[in-house]
Design an enzyme around this catalytic site. Structure first.
Site, PDB file in Angstrom:
ATOM      1  N   GLY A 149       0.941  -1.226   0.069  1.00 41.65           N
ATOM      2  CA  GLY A 149      -0.045  -0.046   0.018  1.00 41.65           C
ATOM      3  C   GLY A 149       0.849   1.414  -0.203  1.00 41.65           C
ATOM      4  CB  CYS A 150       0.155   4.888  -1.370  1.00 44.43           C
ATOM      5  SG  CYS A 150      -1.480   4.898  -0.473  1.00 44.43           S
ATOM      6  CE1 TYR A 151      -1.746   8.290   3.608  1.00 41.78           C
ATOM      7  CE2 TYR A 151      -3.427   6.464   3.242  1.00 41.78           C
ATOM      8  CZ  TYR A 151      -3.050   7.942   3.121  1.00 41.78           C
ATOM      9  OH  TYR A 151      -4.104   8.807   3.199  1.00 41.78           O
TER      10      TYR A 151
END
Lengths: 346, 346, 346, 346
Positions: A149-151
């Protein structure tokens, strides 16, 4: 040439993947599918690619797409990659899933946070968490990659050096992340309406965002013990970028110079992680359009805490770029093939 | 390898040139000069280029820079390229000036609009207006190129097909242009303060902007007679991009289909001009980060006018990209070398 | 106290009306209806009004709402105000319609541009075009007001002084307008998605926007003869504001000083039109949050044209504020009651 | 009528003060001074106030301005209000300083963080920290008010209920704040250049921002013991607003319902603090243009932490609005006189 197919090509992450793959010197696009735009030329949906990407968006015929591909990318909402994974592996091809379905070692964690059943549990053991700076060796031999995921990408890269060396009290970690709007996808919602987003900042998913267990899984592995974190994402009025400001309490005194050296050494040789010189701090603008993660670290002797700032382009290092980086590693290509630009500024 | 030097490398156009040249496969940066940042590493001034551009900004020693370069680019305020041009041509090197000093065939026009003396009048006859789609053959053999202004690039490409074929009443032309803020440069001014610019649109230079005579010179040449235009630039809250909406009265009936065909044929084979299919209109976002000019044309039978919409990235096709395109042409390279990406979206 | 009801209260224009009415010292909100949010407290839909606006959004029971109101405002898509108008007038109450249904003197024009049947033709003769600076005397005695469109407000106020005095060639007028995104409403569409709008400018409705005949109706009345205009709206990345840049060819020589005096005199005593001093030009930021229309006028002797720049807040002078201004006039109140603030800057 | 003078009227906080005071029903502007714009009409500097604010900006003649005022506001860089305070109190008038000079009980703390000498130490005991929700009774009788900083306002209001009741481990507090650009002032700097700020987020002043000791002073007083906090401000691409996300470890179990009740009761009767209903969280857009502080509180049982989100308009509740609120309190006026609007949305 690697034949690459994209399932879910018309969301922002999918389209970014199409852009990167269409410019990749060792890749040939084998097919693009889209539920919403099937039958329409891709450039009609993404006009910046007019004259660059010819194919028409196809209906989602997974077996056919897999058959004509060496690597399949899925850029779908969670829950939809499990069936594709089965088909892909059955046909002996490789899958890189940009969603959450193959990021977790523990199906129960996935199911409890995502509220769906994991219907391909037998594949979990074969899946690798696709963060190259941490799992490169496993990725080299993987056929199934759960792209981070990006975070989590911004958080894990920001914390790995400190955690691996035991510098942080494990339960002291707070990750405060600020994301641009493209992270919310191209789907229509009041949350992404220009007039609701512009000139506003808000927190969301406080104490409950689904990227929390993903972060905890990887940080726990680095720390060598189970830990929990506080993670708060924020929606901010910009297109691309995540800035994560990360706090942790030091277990023992650390100087700013030592902290910088720790990061510099940990990421020595990494093409896409830039540990900024002391005195410089990351800004999302400096990574937008690139596959970089920029890191800065500040020790606060007064409070006994360290503050790490981490910046990525959520659609590139946080999604499509990292997926291409994984494909390069799996294919034995130089890791930055098709990813070598520095981004655009201002 | 072409040795390329940039004088005035730390403005936005200069920095964009550095970015493009540093990624150009046939170019080696021979030197960067900057009045404001001499002695500092370039990446300190433009952190997106950290690990990409190593050189330190140099003092402006023109003879030395010319000596070590094959091509020199000047990205300076008007009035400062004339001396550089003399030196460059004296040393037998080529100069591409991103400013206004060599755009005019007539020194008097330059002097009257720019309020400075032209001190290299003898070179004007050797200078070529560097708009490749109109002047490619002259550029091929030029040693001195006046790279077009950003607004003129969008306006001239938008009008050339209609004017060349006599479709427009020459004095009916109105060009209403909207520019992002990077066009105003990196210098400090209340005009570029975030809080003054954001959430605001304003016109400026109404009936007096210096790009007007440049547009008129080129349009007059295309029309085969002297004409005047009304040109109004606007400052709009975005980073990059110019959208020009252009109005002209038709001399005789023209259908939408004919208009589209006229444009499609005129720009057939052009790598960087994209005539959009009927029904699509340009948006700056679709060209941002690329060297494209996107064009759309609408015939309004009701009023007897044609409306052309033209979009460019002001820092690329409107400045640095076009300069590299000119260098490629002058050097016999494929015109899109180092310029082949489609831009980033969203 | 005037009892005021709002039908369609949860769109942006409706909500702005609610904000203005809730702060109006002579108004009591008699009811708010919303199709999408019926049953929910208004402040849940618009959290800036938490603790300011208590009522719950009601179902659209028109007869009941009219019964409990002295004035009804409709902020609905075109085609929906005709039935409400019949009911309102039948009950002897007043209606101010923010949509297009009662802006046209000629039902055929309305029907041909809006593609719906006008089902209240008998009321057209009783409807007044609610632009107070032009039609104040009629508004004073009206019971049915067609509140002007946002673009027409900026265009008509910008052209009235010149047209009324015969200074412009009637068919030479070009209106190039730039609007913020709130003008597109709160409905969900890719056109208002943050990522599609931000960092982009585009023209839309070229040669076919529905505000064209509305502008032509009013300008023709001012000019005393039928005229056509070219009108191009643009979507620009800001929340509020319209800037219209207006071009016309002069019928005879006019100096800048004369032009300014013409405007200053024409709008002398007008509370909401500010003719800027010579040398200043409007910017949308200077009117955002207020009911002002700022005007600047430049004569271009070189081309024989005049350029007028006109700025409004599309939701206030372009919609809700003008509606309240009309209500004040119809009610015999000072025209700026509840509208007296200067707007917020930056 | 209160005669109010503003020293430093042309910065953003000063101009906001002028706007609020010019619309305040009990205030008459007695004078505006500006170093940069002396001699120019105020509306030339801030065109939204054209026709609203007539006075010309004056040279900074402090004794004269004080003599003609009942209350003086200083909106100056730190270090410049001390001399004004002496003069104001000597003349028996009241001073509200929007800078930092009178916020600290301890001159040494001020001097060590601000690097200037405090030259009016004798007045510190008479100064009151102007946060009405915490210090209202002292403000009522004060003649010298140190108006709080923008970040401290958001942080202290966010933490007061929990700290006062001993719910938080004192040294566990982390305040992560995101500010719009107007907080950086109207002065020219690359930090506020549109192209550097837009589409970017960055942290600054990490572990060293001057608002830290101000926050610690007030939180320590609330907690009844000395504490330190980690405070990180961020610059974000919007005009107005601060969102503070605040983390603290609970000393004992607390339910979400209890937490909400704690806040609701603590701020019962407060006109400008809105504790949002459970399930809603603050966004800066909902307070922009108003004097509100919106609060939301979430308990995270999993980590034993509480997360408080606090939103203000930095120029209003974070500066000029709070100053007017203080003036109202000092003058015995209803606290919301001239501050009663709900803000503008979107």
């Amino acid at each position: 040439m690697i034949k690459a197919g994209v399932i879910g090509a018309t969301g922002y992450a999918g389209a970014e993947l199409v852009r990167l793959l269409s410019g990749h010197p060792e890749v040939e696009l084998s097919g693009l599918t889209s539920r919403n735009y099937a039958g329409r030329p891709f450039w009609e949906v993404y006009p910046h690619l007019y004259k660059y990407v010819d194919p028409v968006c196809a209906e989602q015929d997974v077996p056919a797409l897999v058959a004509q591909s060496d690597v399949v990318f899925t850029a779908l909402p969670h829950g939809h990659a499990m069936a594709v994974a089965k088909e892909t592996l059955a046909q002996g091809k490789a899958l890189i899933d940009l969603g959450a379905d193959f990021r977790f070692r523990d199906a129960a964690t996935y199911e409890s946070w995502y509220k769906v059943e994991h219907t391909a549990r037998e594949l979990i053991a074969r899946a690798v968490y696709g963060l190259p700076e941490i799992h490169r060796e496993e990725i080299k031999v993987a056929r199934l990659v759960g792209n981070p995921g990006c975070y989590p990408t911004s958080a894990i890269l920001g914390l790995a050096p400190l955690l691996k060396e035991g510098w942080l009290e494990p339960d002291s970690i707070i990750i405060d992340s600020k994301s641009g709007v493209s992270g919310a996808g191209r789907g229509l919602s009041l949350n992404t309406h220009y007039c609701e987003v512009n000139e506003s900042i808000k927190a969301y998913g406080v104490a409950g965002h689904r990227h929390t267990p993903e972060i905890e899984q990887e940080l726990s592995a680095l720390a060598g013990r189970q830990l929990t974190v506080s993670f708060t994402p924020h929606l901010t009025p910009m297109l691309r970028g995540i800035l994560s400001t990360i706090y942790g309490r030091l277990t023992r005194p650390l100087s700013g110079g030592q902290a910088h050296a720790l990061y510099r050494d940990f990421y020595a040789g990494e093409r896409f992680v830039r540990v900024l010189p002391p005195g410089m701090l990351p800004a999302t603008k400096a990574v937008a359009g690139s596959n970089h993660c920029d890191l800065g670290v500040v020790v606060d002797g007064r409070t006994g805490r360290v503050v790490v700032v981490s910046a990525i382009d959520n659609l590139i290092k946080g999604a499509a770029g990292q997926a291409v980086q994984n494909m390069n590693i799996m294919s034995g290509l130089p890791e930055d093939t098709g990813l070598c630009g520095p981004g655009v500024y201002p």
